[in-house]
Design an enzyme around this catalytic site. Structure first.
Site, PDB file in Angstrom:
ATOM      1  CB  SER A   1      38.376  40.540  44.503  1.00  0.00           C
ATOM      2  OG  SER A   1      38.551  39.858  43.278  1.00  0.00           O
TER       3      SER A   1
ATOM      4  CE1 TYR B   1      42.500  43.923  43.398  1.00  0.00           C
ATOM      5  CE2 TYR B   1      41.814  41.667  42.934  1.00  0.00           C
ATOM      6  CZ  TYR B   1      41.500  42.999  43.145  1.00  0.00           C
ATOM      7  OH  TYR B   1      40.179  43.405  43.121  1.00  0.00           O
TER       8      TYR B   1
END
Length: 253
Positions: A145, A158
């Protein structure tokens, strides 16, 4: 010669029951690959299998918990037994937890890290062992990501897990290059899916959009070309690379 063609290749896709993983399985199948689609929610995998085979592809649903080493070994063995040698892994399984860092519980942290980083490592390691044992090389695509490249609030676990996955990608690429195994990372920005569609249309989503130079969020199809590049022989001299697909967001300092 079409170097993006995956005819005759076998692919394993984790987190394939929904979202990016489901779409990736369809894209790889359309490019000619036989796909082993793996996730915990097997009822959704059966529907995906039906859709792929309706269009002339071959899909094998496999129950998989990426946090469980025994489950990982069983899934890789099943894919090899039913489809043949695994040439491609798309390491996509992942979760997020949105909480302020001061309110993040240890179990919340562990759940995200175990799935997004430890789980990715377990599947990549076992698939790489398979590739080395059979001696055919292959490609591992870790789905990271842009939040592994730059931080943001409310999703500390995350961000940490995806940053770890990016450096794991580089480390594995360095070690496995002489085994003819390429390891690269795909780092999407904000992609519109059924899960986040309403949020991205909210005022908070509008604020995020102002940080994207292209002034739009990605559609799933925007990831197709980068995925096929990393999955196929078109990227045969690329390893340890992070391909950001984010409308220019990661270019902003």
């Amino acid at each position: 010669m079409n170097r993006f063609d995956l005819t005759g290749k076998n692919a394993l896709i984790t987190g394939a029951s929904s979202g990016l993983g489901r779409h990736f399985a369809q894209v790889l199948s359309a490019a000619g690959a036989r796909v082993a689609v793996a996730a915990r929610r097997t009822e959704r995998l059966a529907q995906l299998q039906s859709e792929i085979e309706t269009h002339g592809g071959r899909a094998l649903p496999i129950e998989l918990d990426v946090c469980d080493a025994v489950s990982v070994r069983a899934a890789v063995t099943c894919a090899e037994t039913e489809l043949g040698p695994i040439h491609l892994l798309v390491n996509n399984a992942g979760i997020a937890n949105s909480k302020p860092v001061l309110e993040l519980a240890e179990e919340d942290w562990d759940r995200v890290m175990d799935t997004n980083l430890k789980g990715a490592w377990l599947v990549a390691q076992e698939t790489a062992r398979h590739m080395v044992r059979l001696g055919h090389g292959g490609s591992i695509v870790n789905v990271a990501s842009i939040l592994g490249l730059r931080g943001t609030g409310q999703v500390a676990s995350y961000c940490a897990a995806k940053a770890g996955l990016i450096n794991l990608t580089r480390a594995m690429a360095t070690e496995l290059a002489r085994e003819d195994i390429r390891v690269n990372a795909l780092a999407p920005g904000y992609v519109i899916t059924d899960i986040n569609r309403d949020f991205l249309k909210s005022k908070a989503g509008e604020a995020l959009l102002r940080r994207v130079p292209q002034r739009r969020f990605a559609e799933l199809a925007d990831l197709d070309g980068p995925l096929l590049l990393l999955a196929s022989d078109a990227s045969r001299y690329m390893t340890g690379t992070v391909v950001a697909v984010d409308g220019g967001q990661s270019a902003i300092v």
